[in-house]
Design a protein around this motif. Structure first.
Motif, PDB file in Angstrom:
ATOM      1  N   ARG A 136       0.788  -1.004  -0.046  1.00  0.00           N
ATOM      2  CA  ARG A 136       0.191  -0.119   0.194  1.00  0.00           C
ATOM      3  C   ARG A 136       0.755   1.386   0.497  1.00  0.00           C
ATOM      4  O   ARG A 136       1.940   1.719   0.696  1.00  0.00           O
ATOM      5  CB  ARG A 136      -0.870   0.109   1.082  1.00  0.00           C
ATOM      6  CG  ARG A 136      -1.985  -1.191   0.826  1.00  0.00           C
ATOM      7  CD  ARG A 136      -2.748  -0.449   2.246  1.00  0.00           C
ATOM      8  NE  ARG A 136      -3.733   0.423   2.196  1.00  0.00           N
ATOM      9  CZ  ARG A 136      -4.775   0.868   1.267  1.00  0.00           C
ATOM     10  NH1 ARG A 136      -5.127   0.129   0.572  1.00  0.00           N
ATOM     11  NH2 ARG A 136      -5.584   1.811   0.859  1.00  0.00           N
ATOM     12  N   PRO A 137       0.170   2.208  -0.870  1.00  0.00           N
ATOM     13  CA  PRO A 137       1.331   3.157  -0.929  1.00  0.00           C
ATOM     14  C   PRO A 137       1.404   4.152   0.676  1.00  0.00           C
ATOM     15  O   PRO A 137       0.397   3.982   1.482  1.00  0.00           O
ATOM     16  CB  PRO A 137       0.601   4.227  -1.440  1.00  0.00           C
ATOM     17  CG  PRO A 137      -0.378   3.572  -2.505  1.00  0.00           C
ATOM     18  CD  PRO A 137      -0.888   2.655  -1.433  1.00  0.00           C
ATOM     19  N   PRO A 138       2.788   4.521   1.078  1.00  0.00           N
ATOM     20  CA  PRO A 138       2.889   5.137   2.138  1.00  0.00           C
ATOM     21  C   PRO A 138       2.002   6.472   1.657  1.00  0.00           C
ATOM     22  O   PRO A 138       1.617   6.949   1.076  1.00  0.00           O
ATOM     23  CB  PRO A 138       4.157   5.992   1.919  1.00  0.00           C
ATOM     24  CG  PRO A 138       5.195   4.402   1.090  1.00  0.00           C
ATOM     25  CD  PRO A 138       3.559   4.155   0.280  1.00  0.00           C
ATOM     26  N   PRO A 139       1.860   7.310   3.110  1.00  0.00           N
ATOM     27  CA  PRO A 139       0.958   8.486   3.073  1.00  0.00           C
ATOM     28  C   PRO A 139       1.821   9.737   2.743  1.00  0.00           C
ATOM     29  O   PRO A 139       3.301   9.840   2.960  1.00  0.00           O
ATOM     30  CB  PRO A 139       0.210   8.754   4.618  1.00  0.00           C
ATOM     31  CG  PRO A 139       1.099   7.880   5.451  1.00  0.00           C
ATOM     32  CD  PRO A 139       2.340   6.318   4.402  1.00  0.00           C
ATOM     33  N   GLU A 140       0.962  10.241   2.433  1.00  0.00           N
ATOM     34  CA  GLU A 140       1.430  11.772   2.207  1.00  0.00           C
ATOM     35  C   GLU A 140       2.989  12.292   3.116  1.00  0.00           C
ATOM     36  O   GLU A 140       2.124  12.399   4.290  1.00  0.00           O
ATOM     37  CB  GLU A 140       0.649  12.656   1.729  1.00  0.00           C
ATOM     38  CG  GLU A 140       0.013  12.274   0.041  1.00  0.00           C
ATOM     39  CD  GLU A 140      -0.844  13.670   0.170  1.00  0.00           C
ATOM     40  OE1 GLU A 140      -0.312  14.570   1.136  1.00  0.00           O
ATOM     41  OE2 GLU A 140      -1.617  13.650  -0.563  1.00  0.00           O
ATOM     42  N   GLY A 141       3.673  12.432   3.111  1.00  0.00           N
ATOM     43  CA  GLY A 141       4.523  13.407   4.071  1.00  0.00           C
ATOM     44  C   GLY A 141       5.368  12.057   4.812  1.00  0.00           C
ATOM     45  O   GLY A 141       6.653  12.367   5.229  1.00  0.00           O
TER      46      GLY A 141
END
Length: 798
Positions: A136-141
């Motif tokens: 799953r994509p890491p969150p923004e930041g």
């Protein structure tokens, strides 16, 4: 004409600068030398000469700026590739945006450094990463460390293809890569500023409060994110001619700016002590500008969003100072600034359409409104409706030729649908944004639920227009000269006279009519080998103009549909409305999966296959779809006593050479049960006059032996050979090359494929036989023209 454009020299200088950016080639130094020479002339001489020289100077300046940017990008890509080759190299950066959450997930990363055993190397750049299906994509930041081979994005591989290099480059992104194992990416920290924290809070509240579709739409309207937007949701807005509503664009920024400006001006005018400090109008503008850019950062801060903010500010400033040409002047200034900062933005469809839309409102809408000329006794509501109609028609008339050129579609009802959708959106979109912002700030879920309800109501309204007959028409993209002619017709509408408006609309219509003119057929046989990735996909245009498709690509490991993304756009560009014949060489995903879309969209009259079924779900789906559309399924069979099934079709001769086992009854299989699916591939030779092309599917050594030692050996001779099995070592044997004696070889190969196709031994054998090799991974779309006597081969990317 309204004259606004003639009182806006910055518009013309920006146009020249943009033209230079678009036409630039080579190194920057020759352009800079030319610019210096023009600078000397621009300071002297008659006014007319100086005016022309200034225009040329801005054109050359744009070219020099673009050349310098491209040179810097090439050096960056070269350095990234060198660093990627270092053992144990890890890249470190911060996730700026999650571009897509579902497979294939993609993230935009702001790189900081490259770290190896020898130390860290500073590397400020931006890259788009494709993630494995299990990650799953890491969150923004998030600060991430990852291992990937970074390289330049791919360029356009066929006419109308998405040019990732140009598209990403227009956003300041010069690198891309793929992470193949979830262990190759790790979150090592968090870099969360105030804006990122606010975006995260909004996203969490939206997703925890709203159903999937409402959440996707609300995120698009408020945050400018389409990471969870489904193709079905997007298609509704496209078909309604309202795709401009889907992201934070010039419309949202302008509406919010207008709302904020009106509110601040009203409050300022109600406070007597504030009136002593200055007029409400200029004061409101000064206060609104930073607020607009703050919202642009909150909405993602992407290049398209910041461009929208600039346009909103330009429109506001132009209206406020109330000078002739002010809006156009400020837009010209904004374009110059943005192109100076990122000259490759001139290749971005969003950049072109955004500026063209706003210019149409400034230049064309007043002329259209004047031509409608409501009387003084007309009801106020009628005047407002006419003004809204003029605005909608102006935007649609100005942008439709370019949309047709870029995307191969037109929305005939767009002008009328936007008469409703633009005013409704003018109320709904600011309401969604404001309610969501307040809901986030005050932690009030009911406000976010209200935003979701409004978002879905706007969606449902678009569904009504999307279901109108002929809401969206797919057309072969008109050429550039037709787009320029259409733009000229749109500008003619700005004159404001009824005759000019009528003539302008007629010119726009004629420019679009070019796309509907059926292509002329010259009596040649054409074979187009399409770049469908690791697979085969060929389009054959017969001398009669009918079209045949042989395989359409696909994948064993991915859901990407090359039938939709590659084959169909090429066929639409050729003006194909229906297929005469579709041939499935054998039921493997890399040949079969893309056919399903083509069956649904182009309803082939016949499907040829070898009779060998497969348990693969895509095969079952293909056969079900074929039955639903009424396509005849044919298993070619030679007449009694013959070894070849021959069919005359559209001025060409089709010869099916394999597989034809000896059969002891009508129920016996029409393929060799002892052979695998590759060796049971249909082998088809297509002839036109004395020229021939051989399509052997994925046959391997055993089938090649059967062909070359059997009675069809003499039928294998061909000028062009579609290399079997993508250049695998198991195929393209010496005996096959001796029998075929081709002059050209076509390979369906995926770039960087894990099987190492084509095998070096196959490439060597072809070279030893003096065969010209054409590869879809390197050459893009390959076109073979056979006129019955000669063969001409060309490639889009060579």
């Amino acid at each position: 004409m309204t004259g606004s454009a003639f009182h806006a020299p910055l518009l013309w200088l920006a146009a020249m600068f943009a033209a230079g950016s678009a036409l630039s080639v080579g190194a920057p130094w020759p352009w800079l030398a030319s610019l210096a020479a023009l600078g000397v002339v621009a300071l002297r001489g008659p006014f007319t000469l100086r005016a022309v020289t200034w225009g040329c100077a801005f054109l050359v300046a744009g070219a020099a700026n673009r050349a310098a940017t491209e040179s810097s990008a090439r050096e960056q890509v070269k350095h990234a590739q060198e660093l990627s080759a270092v053992d144990a190299m890890r890249w470190v950066g911060v996730v700026e945006r999650v571009l897509q959450e579902e497979h294939p997930a993609r993230i935009l990363v702001r790189l900081e450094s490259a770290v190896s055993d020898e130390g860290a190397t500073q590397f400020p750049a931006r890259t788009v990463l494709r993630l494995p299906i299990t990650l799953r994509p890491p969150p923004e930041g998030s600060r991430v460390a990852f291992r990937a081979h970074l390289h330049a994005p791919h360029t356009s591989r066929f006419p109308g293809d998405h040019d990732a290099k140009a598209s990403l480059g227009s956003k300041g992104v010069d690198l891309t890569g793929s992470i193949h194992d979830e262990l190759d990416l790790a979150i090592v920290g968090d870099e969360v500023d105030v804006v990122t924290r606010a975006r995260r809070a909004t996203r969490v509240l939206i997703r925890s409060t709203l159903p999937d579709d409402a959440a996707a739409l609300t995120e698009a309207f408020v945050l400018g994110d389409s990471a969870i937007m489904t193709p079905e949701l997007r298609k509704v807005f496209d078909d309604a001619g309202a795709s401009h509503l889907l992201a934070v664009s010039g419309l949202q920024a302008t509406l919010l700016a207008a709302l904020l400006y009106a509110l601040v001006r009203w409050l300022w005018g109600r406070a007597s002590w504030l009136l002593t400090l200055g007029d409400p109008g200029p004061a409101a503008a000064v206060l609104c500008v930073p607020a607009i850019f703050l919202y642009a950062l909150y909405a993602g801060g992407a290049a398209s969003v910041m461009r929208s903010a600039w346009m909103a500010v330009a429109v506001m400033v132009g209206v406020l100072i109330r000078r002739k040409g002010a809006v156009v002047q400020t837009l010209g200034a904004g374009a110059l600034i943005m192109l100076a900062l990122e000259p490759r933005a001139v290749n971005d469809a969003g950049f072109l359409l955004s500026f063209l839309s706003v210019l149409s409102l400034a230049l064309i809408a007043p002329g259209l409104a004047e031509s409608m000329a409501p009387t003084e006794k007309s009801p106020r509501v009628g005047v407002m409706l006419l003004a809204t109609l003029a605005t909608s028609v102006a935007a649609v008339v100005a942008t439709t030729p370019l949309v047709a050129h870029l995307f191969g579609r037109v929305a005939p009802w767009a002008a009328l649908s936007n008469v409703v959708l633009v005013p409704v959106g003018g109320i709904a979109l600011p309401a969604v944004v404001v309610a969501t912002l307040l809901g986030t700030a005050l932690d009030l879920a009911w406000l976010v639920k209200a935003s979701g309800a409004v978002s879905m109501a706007l969606h449902d309204l678009c569904v009504v227009f999307a279901q109108l007959p002929g809401a969206t028409l797919e057309v072969p993209p008109p050429p550039s000269w037709a787009v320029a002619t259409g733009l000229g017709g749109a500008l003619l509408c700005a004159v404001g006279r009824r005759w000019a408006v009528g003539a302008g609309l007629g010119v726009v219509g004629l420019s679009l009519a070019v796309a509907f003119i059926p292509p002329r057929h010259d009596g040649n046989l054409r074979v187009l080998m399409a770049p469908v990735g690791q697979g085969d996909g060929a389009i054959v245009t017969l001398p009669s103009g009918e079209t045949v498709v042989i395989d359409a690509g696909g994948s064993f490991i991915s859901e990407v549909d090359p039938g939709r993304t590659v084959m169909l756009p090429i066929l639409k560009r050729l003006g194909v409305q229906r297929l005469r014949l579709m041939i499935l060489s054998h039921p493997h995903p890399d040949h079969m999966n893309g056919l399903i879309t083509l069956v649904k969209e182009l309803r082939p009259e016949e499907l040829w296959w070898n009779g060998q079924a497969s348990r693969h779900p895509k095969f079952q789906e293909l056969m079900t779809t074929v039955k639903e559309v009424g396509t005849r399924v044919v298993t070619p069979e030679p007449p009694a006593g013959a070894h070849v099934a021959t069919v005359e079709l559209g001025g060409a001769t089709f010869e099916v050479l394999h597989p034809f086992p000896a059969r002891d009854g009508p129920e016996a299989p029409r393929f060799f049960p002892e052979l695998d699916e590759n060796d049971n591939s249909l082998v088809v030779r297509i002839s036109h006059g004395s020229t021939r092309v051989l399509f052997p599917g994925d046959v391997e050594v055993e089938a090649e032996r059967m062909l070359t030692e059997g009675p069809v050996r003499e039928r294998l001779r061909a000028d062009v050979l579609k290399v079997p099995h993508h250049g695998s070592i198991t195929s393209t044997s010496e005996v096959l090359l001796e029998a075929v004696q081709p002059r050209h070889a076509l390979m369906g190969v995926g770039a960087g494929n894990p099987w190492g196709f084509p095998h070096p031994d196959v490439v060597r054998r072809l070279a030893e036989h003096g065969v010209d090799i054409w590869r879809t991974d390197e050459d893009g779309l390959i076109t073979v023209v056979l006129d019955g006597r000669t063969v001409c081969v060309s490639a889009y990317a060579r």
